[in-house]
Design an enzyme around this catalytic site. Structure first.
Site, PDB file in Angstrom:
ATOM      1  N   LYS A  23       0.855  -1.187   0.000  1.00 52.55           N
ATOM      2  CA  LYS A  23       0.000   0.000   0.000  1.00 52.55           C
ATOM      3  C   LYS A  23       0.890   1.234   0.000  1.00 52.55           C
ATOM      4  O   LYS A  23       1.870   1.289   0.743  1.00 52.55           O
ATOM      5  CB  LYS A  23      -0.886  -0.015   1.254  1.00 52.55           C
ATOM      6  N   CYS A  40      -0.704  14.760  -6.063  1.00 54.94           N
ATOM      7  CA  CYS A  40      -1.185  13.957  -7.185  1.00 54.94           C
ATOM      8  C   CYS A  40      -2.283  12.981  -6.747  1.00 54.94           C
ATOM      9  O   CYS A  40      -2.174  12.321  -5.722  1.00 54.94           O
ATOM     10  CB  CYS A  40      -0.010  13.163  -7.783  1.00 54.94           C
ATOM     11  N   CYS A  87      -3.736  11.244  -9.563  1.00 52.79           N
ATOM     12  CA  CYS A  87      -3.889  10.424 -10.773  1.00 52.79           C
ATOM     13  C   CYS A  87      -2.864   9.286 -10.835  1.00 52.79           C
ATOM     14  O   CYS A  87      -2.949   8.423 -11.697  1.00 52.79           O
ATOM     15  CB  CYS A  87      -3.764  11.286 -12.026  1.00 52.79           C
ATOM     16  N   CYS A  93       2.008  16.689  -7.508  1.00 51.79           N
ATOM     17  CA  CYS A  93       1.519  16.766  -8.889  1.00 51.79           C
ATOM     18  C   CYS A  93       2.578  17.410  -9.769  1.00 51.79           C
ATOM     19  O   CYS A  93       3.194  18.400  -9.379  1.00 51.79           O
ATOM     20  CB  CYS A  93       0.240  17.615  -8.904  1.00 51.79           C
ATOM     21  N   HIS A 149      -1.374  14.589 -15.002  1.00 52.50           N
ATOM     22  CA  HIS A 149      -2.820  14.310 -15.118  1.00 52.50           C
ATOM     23  C   HIS A 149      -3.398  14.891 -16.407  1.00 52.50           C
ATOM     24  O   HIS A 149      -4.366  14.354 -16.945  1.00 52.50           O
ATOM     25  CB  HIS A 149      -3.579  14.836 -13.891  1.00 52.50           C
TER      26      HIS A 149
HETATM   27 FE1  FES Z   1      -1.316  13.448 -10.856  1.00 54.13          FE
HETATM   28 FE2  FES Z   1      -1.396  16.013 -11.319  1.00 54.13          FE
HETATM   29  S1  FES Z   1      -2.819  14.853 -10.295  1.00 54.13           S
HETATM   30  S2  FES Z   1       0.130  14.632 -11.871  1.00 54.13           S
END
Ligand code: FES
Length: 147
Positions: A92, A111, A113, A122, A126
């Site tokens: 995890k 982040c 994504c 981030c 994304h």
């Molecule tokens: Fe993953 Fe921006 S939310 S790079």
């Protein structure tokens, strides 16, 4: 009337299946040049091999798909799910951020994504993901008190 027609059609289908299973299939199987011993396989001619090829492929296909249905592979980490690259060695992925780490004037983007090369931060990856997948994910943005 429709019910009678359906019964007639279904009855014809059942009779057809019965005919295939009880008469045609056994006759076909008996006609196959299956050797009686393992040595017999080495003595098969080209014609016999071709005759045996399709039913053999059919049997192995049925066995293979049955095996796959009964014992599906456990997916490897990174092959399914959203996380394809970040800390795949861990069960995890957990990141902790202390509120004290965020300055009053700072803005931090985290982040969500799982595509960022700077994870957990981030890096804008994304945008590419959203464009390629038609998704709409974006970062969690935390702003300091006076940011
Ligand atoms: Fe993953 Fe921006 S939310 S790079």
């Amino acid at each position: 009337m429709t019910g009678e027609a359906d019964i007639g059609t279904m009855d014809g289908f059942v009779k057809g299946v019965h005919d295939v299973v009880t008469r045609k299939l056994p006759r076909y199987l008996q006609s196959l040049p299956v050797p009686k011993s393992t040595a017999g396989y080495t003595q098969l001619g080209q014609k016999e091999v071709l005759i045996l090829l399709w039913p053999t492929l059919l049997v192995f296909s049925v066995l293979y798909f049955t095996w796959c249905a009964l014992f599906p592979d456990t997916p490897k980490k990174g092959t399914v799910g959203i996380n394809a690259s970040i800390h795949l060695d861990r069960d995890k992925v957990v990141n902790n951020v202390s509120v004290a780490d965020i300055e009053d004037t700072a803005t931090k983007a985290y982040c969500r994504c799982w595509k960022s090369k700077k994870f957990p931060y981030c890096d804008g990856a994304h945008n590419k993901h959203n464009k390629e997948c038609g998704d709409n994910v974006g970062p969690l943005i935390i702003k300091g008190k006076s940011a």
